[in-house]
Design an enzyme around this catalytic site. Structure first.
Site, mmCIF file in Angstrom:
data_model
loop_
_atom_site.group_PDB
_atom_site.id
_atom_site.type_symbol
_atom_site.label_atom_id
_atom_site.label_comp_id
_atom_site.label_asym_id
_atom_site.label_seq_id
_atom_site.Cartn_x
_atom_site.Cartn_y
_atom_site.Cartn_z
ATOM 1 N N ASP A 149 26.308 -7.449 -50.822
ATOM 2 C CA ASP A 149 26.283 -5.987 -50.855
ATOM 3 C C ASP A 149 27.609 -5.485 -50.283
ATOM 4 O O ASP A 149 27.932 -5.762 -49.132
ATOM 5 C CB ASP A 149 25.113 -5.474 -50.023
ATOM 6 N N LYS A 209 30.884 2.702 -49.528
ATOM 7 C CA LYS A 209 31.302 3.912 -48.832
ATOM 8 C C LYS A 209 31.884 3.543 -47.464
ATOM 9 O O LYS A 209 31.298 2.756 -46.728
ATOM 10 C CB LYS A 209 30.123 4.870 -48.674
ATOM 11 N N GLU A 214 27.830 -10.843 -61.043
ATOM 12 C CA GLU A 214 29.131 -11.017 -61.677
ATOM 13 C C GLU A 214 29.102 -10.469 -63.098
ATOM 14 O O GLU A 214 30.043 -9.776 -63.526
ATOM 15 C CB GLU A 214 29.501 -12.497 -61.691
#
Length: 228
Positions: A133, A137, A210
């Site tokens: 992950d 942000k 991917e």
């Protein structure tokens, strides 16, 4: 200023509810497959597996399990420990392990930090973290798993002279990982030329993350660090 983050480094744990049959399969199989961190730490991790294995690899956050299962199938004398807190992903891998009677996989379904702290020092021959992950942000970057403290954990459990491998399609996370590993005395980036970090490792099976990145126009980067 420290990178330490007191909290989980993963997002949600549950998605769609499992079917009753899959729920039962997981409940029946996990007592045999899951690592029990309440048990004494084994002196030799090879004894954790039903197969006769010679070395042990660790994959933190195996996602859809494509890489974990592929490596376990092609390396029957290597034990693989897979970590994944997301229930659906864990259920998928458990289903395949049971169906194919794969004997060289053990699983852990909670925070990887707990497992890394439980594992013996210099007990892992190779560690992977693939498409984690990215917390894209900037205000969430503190939740990225790669930080000074977690690299300390990887360094403790990896055998000297062995590798930590990292893949991501998010440029800021690639740069982040390079910077953190560069600043960590226990890791050395092995790349000699650009193709070394643009090319996946041998017998790379690909992952669904991917494939998603490629569809969306992003390119994966494949970083190899030596535990010095």
């Amino acid at each position: 200023m420290t990178d330490r983050y007191e909290g989980s480094f993963y997002g949600r744990r549950k998605g769609k509810p499992l079917s009753p049959s899959r729920t039962k399969l997981v409940e029946d199989a996990m007592p045999r497959l899951a690592l029990d961190l309440g048990s004494p730490v084994p002196a030799d991790l090879t004894g954790l597996f039903d197969a006769d294995v010679e070395d042990v690899c660790l994959e933190v956050g195996f996602g859809g399990g494509e890489h974990l299962l592929h490596r376990a199938r092609e390396n029957p004398t290597t034990g693989f420990i897979g970590v994944e807190p997301f229930v659906g992903s864990m259920a998928k891998v458990v289903t395949t392990v049971v169906a194919e009677d794969i004997k060289n996989i053990r699983l852990y379904d909670d925070d990887a930090i707990n497992l890394l702290d439980w594992l013996p020092e210099a007990s892992i021959d190779l560690a992977y973290q693939l498409y984690p992950d990215p917390w894209p942000k900037k205000r969430h970057w503190k939740r990225r798993f790669i930080n000074q403290q977690n690299l300390d954990r990887y360094a403790r459990v990896l055998k000297p002279g062995h590798q930590f491998r990292f893949a991501s399609d998010i440029d800021t996370y690639v740069d982040w990982t390079l910077r953190h590993c560069r600043d960590h005395a226990a890791f050395e980036w092995t790349a000699q030329c650009a193709s070394d970090w643009k090319t996946p490792w041998d017998n790379w099976p690909g992952t669904r993350y991917e494939a998603k990145a490629i569809r969306e126009g992003r390119i994966g980067r494949y970083l190899t660090f030596l535990r010095v």
